[in-house]
Each structure stands twice: as structure tokens, then as C-alpha cells.
Motif scaffolding. Sequence first.
Motif, PDB file in Angstrom:
ATOM      1  N   SER A  58       4.001  -1.807  -7.823  1.00 13.55           N
ATOM      2  CA  SER A  58       2.633  -1.914  -8.324  1.00 13.55           C
ATOM      3  C   SER A  58       1.759  -0.840  -7.687  1.00 13.55           C
ATOM      4  N   LEU A  59       0.821  -0.333  -8.467  1.00  8.87           N
ATOM      5  CA  LEU A  59      -0.167   0.632  -7.973  1.00  8.87           C
ATOM      6  C   LEU A  59      -1.294  -0.154  -7.312  1.00  8.87           C
ATOM      7  N   VAL A  60      -1.446  -0.014  -5.999  1.00 12.87           N
ATOM      8  CA  VAL A  60      -2.437  -0.822  -5.287  1.00 12.87           C
ATOM      9  C   VAL A  60      -3.706  -0.054  -4.946  1.00 12.87           C
ATOM     10  N   ALA A  61      -3.647   1.270  -4.935  1.00 10.91           N
ATOM     11  CA  ALA A  61      -4.844   2.051  -4.615  1.00 10.91           C
ATOM     12  C   ALA A  61      -4.772   3.396  -5.311  1.00 10.91           C
ATOM     13  N   GLN A  62      -5.915   3.828  -5.815  1.00 10.85           N
ATOM     14  CA  GLN A  62      -5.997   5.129  -6.479  1.00 10.85           C
ATOM     15  C   GLN A  62      -7.390   5.689  -6.262  1.00 10.85           C
ATOM     16  N   VAL A  63      -7.464   6.947  -5.893  1.00 13.68           N
ATOM     17  CA  VAL A  63      -8.752   7.570  -5.632  1.00 13.68           C
ATOM     18  C   VAL A  63      -9.002   8.677  -6.646  1.00 13.68           C
ATOM     19  N   VAL A  64     -10.279   8.969  -6.826  1.00  9.05           N
ATOM     20  CA  VAL A  64     -10.675  10.045  -7.731  1.00  9.05           C
ATOM     21  C   VAL A  64     -10.911  11.323  -6.945  1.00  9.05           C
ATOM     22  N   VAL A  65     -11.672  11.198  -5.872  1.00  7.74           N
ATOM     23  CA  VAL A  65     -12.014  12.350  -5.036  1.00  7.74           C
ATOM     24  C   VAL A  65     -11.889  11.934  -3.585  1.00  7.74           C
ATOM     25  N   SER A  66     -11.369  12.819  -2.768  1.00  7.34           N
ATOM     26  CA  SER A  66     -11.302  12.549  -1.338  1.00  7.34           C
ATOM     27  C   SER A  66     -12.585  13.036  -0.686  1.00  7.34           C
ATOM     28  N   SER A  67     -13.261  12.162   0.054  1.00  7.38           N
ATOM     29  CA  SER A  67     -14.511  12.546   0.697  1.00  7.38           C
ATOM     30  C   SER A  67     -14.241  13.426   1.911  1.00  7.38           C
ATOM     31  N   LEU A  68     -15.279  14.111   2.347  1.00  6.30           N
ATOM     32  CA  LEU A  68     -15.158  14.967   3.521  1.00  6.30           C
ATOM     33  C   LEU A  68     -15.169  14.165   4.817  1.00  6.30           C
ATOM     34  N   ALA A  69     -15.409  12.857   4.705  1.00  4.51           N
ATOM     35  CA  ALA A  69     -15.526  12.032   5.899  1.00  4.51           C
ATOM     36  C   ALA A  69     -14.182  11.648   6.491  1.00  4.51           C
ATOM     37  N   SER A  70     -13.090  11.874   5.777  1.00  4.89           N
ATOM     38  CA  SER A  70     -11.789  11.450   6.281  1.00  4.89           C
ATOM     39  C   SER A  70     -10.730  12.479   5.932  1.00  4.89           C
ATOM     40  N   PRO A  71      -9.689  12.572   6.755  1.00  2.34           N
ATOM     41  CA  PRO A  71      -8.648  13.567   6.484  1.00  2.34           C
ATOM     42  C   PRO A  71      -7.752  13.211   5.314  1.00  2.34           C
ATOM     43  N   ASN A  72      -7.670  11.937   4.956  1.00  2.66           N
ATOM     44  CA  ASN A  72      -6.838  11.513   3.837  1.00  2.66           C
ATOM     45  C   ASN A  72      -7.575  10.421   3.078  1.00  2.66           C
ATOM     46  N   PRO A  73      -7.447  10.372   1.792  1.00  2.00           N
ATOM     47  CA  PRO A  73      -8.223   9.371   1.034  1.00  2.00           C
ATOM     48  C   PRO A  73      -7.691   7.951   1.132  1.00  2.00           C
ATOM     49  N   ILE A  74      -6.401   7.764   1.463  1.00  2.00           N
ATOM     50  CA  ILE A  74      -5.848   6.418   1.577  1.00  2.00           C
ATOM     51  C   ILE A  74      -5.132   6.297   2.915  1.00  2.00           C
ATOM     52  N   ARG A  75      -5.501   5.242   3.655  1.00  2.00           N
ATOM     53  CA  ARG A  75      -4.912   5.035   4.970  1.00  2.00           C
ATOM     54  C   ARG A  75      -4.475   3.580   5.098  1.00  2.00           C
ATOM     55  N   ILE A  76      -3.485   3.314   5.919  1.00  2.00           N
ATOM     56  CA  ILE A  76      -3.009   1.954   6.172  1.00  2.00           C
ATOM     57  C   ILE A  76      -2.992   1.730   7.675  1.00  2.00           C
ATOM     58  N   PHE A  77      -3.508   0.587   8.104  1.00  2.00           N
ATOM     59  CA  PHE A  77      -3.450   0.264   9.529  1.00  2.00           C
ATOM     60  C   PHE A  77      -3.110  -1.206   9.708  1.00  2.00           C
ATOM     61  N   SER A  78      -2.504  -1.517  10.837  1.00  2.00           N
ATOM     62  CA  SER A  78      -2.122  -2.899  11.140  1.00  2.00           C
ATOM     63  C   SER A  78      -3.348  -3.685  11.571  1.00  2.00           C
ATOM     64  N   SER A  79      -3.310  -4.999  11.324  1.00  2.00           N
ATOM     65  CA  SER A  79      -4.462  -5.847  11.612  1.00  2.00           C
ATOM     66  C   SER A  79      -3.993  -7.202  12.112  1.00  2.00           C
ATOM     67  N   VAL A  80      -4.946  -8.122  12.265  1.00  2.00           N
ATOM     68  CA  VAL A  80      -4.642  -9.464  12.765  1.00  2.00           C
ATOM     69  C   VAL A  80      -3.930 -10.277  11.683  1.00  2.00           C
ATOM     70  N   ASN A  81      -3.427 -11.442  12.073  1.00  2.00           N
ATOM     71  CA  ASN A  81      -2.751 -12.364  11.150  1.00  2.00           C
ATOM     72  C   ASN A  81      -1.509 -11.746  10.508  1.00  2.00           C
ATOM     73  N   GLN A  83      -0.959  -8.908   9.218  1.00  2.00           N
ATOM     74  CA  GLN A  83      -1.288  -8.265   7.962  1.00  2.00           C
ATOM     75  C   GLN A  83      -1.567  -6.784   8.181  1.00  2.00           C
ATOM     76  N   VAL A  84      -1.556  -6.021   7.087  1.00  2.00           N
ATOM     77  CA  VAL A  84      -1.996  -4.638   7.118  1.00  2.00           C
ATOM     78  C   VAL A  84      -3.192  -4.511   6.193  1.00  2.00           C
ATOM     79  N   ILE A  85      -4.012  -3.512   6.457  1.00  2.00           N
ATOM     80  CA  ILE A  85      -5.202  -3.264   5.651  1.00  2.00           C
ATOM     81  C   ILE A  85      -5.131  -1.852   5.088  1.00  2.00           C
ATOM     82  N   ILE A  86      -5.408  -1.735   3.804  1.00  2.00           N
ATOM     83  CA  ILE A  86      -5.494  -0.434   3.133  1.00  2.00           C
ATOM     84  C   ILE A  86      -6.943   0.003   3.140  1.00  2.00           C
ATOM     85  N   ASP A  87      -7.175   1.195   3.623  1.00  2.00           N
ATOM     86  CA  ASP A  87      -8.510   1.794   3.674  1.00  2.00           C
ATOM     87  C   ASP A  87      -8.526   2.914   2.638  1.00  2.00           C
ATOM     88  N   CYS A  88      -9.328   2.743   1.591  1.00  6.22           N
ATOM     89  CA  CYS A  88      -9.290   3.674   0.457  1.00  6.22           C
ATOM     90  C   CYS A  88     -10.672   4.261   0.204  1.00  6.22           C
TER      91      CYS A  88
END
Length: 351
Positions: A58-81, A83-88
Motif C-alpha cells: 500500500s502507498l502510505v505517503a506521497q509528497v508533491v514538493v520537498s520543503s527546504l526545511a528538511s533534507p528528505n520529504p519522508i522520514r520514519i522514526f521509532s516511537s513509544v508503544n 510503534q513507528v511514526i512517518i513524518d511527511c
Amino acid sequence: MKKMWLWIGIIIIIALGIYIFYPIDKLIIARNDKPLDRKYAAFQEINKHYRSNVFEVSLVAQVVVSSLASPNPIRIFSSVNNQVIIDCDATVDEETKYDNRYYKIDKTGAITDSIYVAGNGYWTQFIDDFMVYTSDKHAYYNTWPLNGDATKRKVIELNADSSWTNEKVEATINKIKTSAKYWFFNSVVNNDVKYRQIYFYADEKWQLLWQKMEGYMNVPDEESSSRYRKDVFRSGEVSFEIPKNVKLLHFHPKEKMKYYHIIGGGDGGFGVYNWRGQGFFETHIAGRNFEFMVPDLVVEKEKHNGYTPHLYQVWEAGSSAELYNPAFYHSPNGFSFYAPNYRQLFLIKAK
């Protein structure tokens, strides 16, 4: 004499025809008529049309434009419970260039929640159970990572009027460093006045201590909020090496064509003639073989790097090549993420 001129004219016309319809520098110079080996016929491209009795894609994240605020438009990091969190990056226009959307993925690979965060002058810090929204003036937090509660709670501010002595501020900072569960620094400027902020969690609440400074202070990584967030995957990561958890099984050439490598930096580029075709790959997801096909692929091998294969995609003959990295993140919970480029992220799990 007339007959000679007639033949000269015919020759010129034929030469012009060859030049127009079959130029010397043709873009496609050969095609491969050899059929694909049948054992690769069932391989599919990883996209929303992928169908399998074993895996769900399944396609879970899709971006149109990558902002200048981050080096990559989609990031994944580990979290509590567990779980992982997708930052898009949610960038679609000028007004949303600092906005983000976050998705929670539980240990089964299911999307359980999402939250849209508008920039509005705030920066979002993920610190275990909390999302802390910092700014040059005020701050708030919520417990969305822990329990999905997006209620904004105000961060309690200390010394906002700069009435404390510097000795009191420094003593409080030393106490925070030794006793607070979480703390981090931030440097800001308000009305040409420079401040150091120290955010900290103590007595079951988030607080903010202001400290007026003589000059702007850079915050080292070991004292910043970034130390609490561990990214495990980013889309669009560039690498010439095929990841160790992915194997190129077979390359099937389809047409030999000319394409270009754009070097940049004022050095221009150079043209290459090579075969473009389909790549057939294998990795392991949930202990099972996962097979996939990549179209429009070219494989380059050079003597200077020991003939190690470098992978590119060429969308049209005569166009520039884009480096292809078959990038996967295999979760210890048994599902995987795949980013064919910086714009898309797929979730793959066993049925």
C-alpha cells in the motif's frame, strides 16, 4: 551530363533521408528481441497495483514538493508503544511549505492515527510520549504519540520578563540538567534581543526557562531536542551501492540508447550508450522472499570500481539518468517500507 546530375540529385535525396530519418547520433541504436526468462515473468513493479497472495502493498505517503526545511520529504522514526511514526512534508504550495503530516504505524503494520501540523512559526519536537511545539515566543505540547490526544497544553514559562538574576538562572539550569526527565536548549531572537530557551519536563509538566544572552548561541547536538528522536529511514537517500538486504537477480535488456549523466557544478555532463531494460530483485520481508521488478533501469559497471553495478533509471531516450537506490527499511515487527524515490513511501507486509 543530365543523367549524371540526375543520379547526383537522387544520391543527395537519399543522403538527406538517411540524415533526417536515421541520424548518425541516433538515440536508440539497438533492440533486444530475446524474450524474458519465464521464471521472472511474475515479478511486479512495487506500486498500488501490486497483487500477491502472500504480501500486501500500500502507498502510505506521497509528497508533491520537498520543503527546504528538511533534507528528505519522508522520514520514519521509532516511537513509544512499539510503534513507528512517518513524518511527511505536506508541502503543496507556498502557504503549506512548513506543514507536516504524521502517521502512526503499530506493531502489526496498521496505520492507527494521523495528525496534520501546520507550521505557523512553530517547530515540532517528538520526545517519547510528547509532541512539543517550540517557537520564538511561546510553546505548547500534547500527548499524541502516547494516546492520540492532540489537545494543546500550554508550556509553563519561567523568567519570561527576565527578572531573575543570571546566578538564579544558571543554578536553575544546573538543577534541570541533573533532575529533569527531559530537557533541551534552543536559541531564539526576539526584537533583536537574543535568548536561550531551556525546555524541560519536571513535576509532570513541560516548562520553559528564558535566559537573556549577550550573543546568539549555537546549540550542540547533545543538548538539542534532536537527540530524543532517532530516524531509521529517509526517502530519497542517494547511494551507488545496492543495499546488502537487496539482491539484483537478473537484468533483462530491452533497448540500447543514449542518455546523459548531469554532473552539475558548472561541469555540464556527458552522454552514454547503454542498455535500458528491467531489473529483477529480491529481498526478505517477514521471513519470506519478496520479489519485485524495476522498469526503465540501466546498470553501469566500470573497471575503476571493480565492476560493481551502479543502478540508474532513464525515463526517455536522450534524457538524464536518475540514480536508483532500492531502499527498504525492514521493521523488527515483520513489515517493511520501500521508497522507490524521494516522493513515495510504500508499506509492505505479509497477509
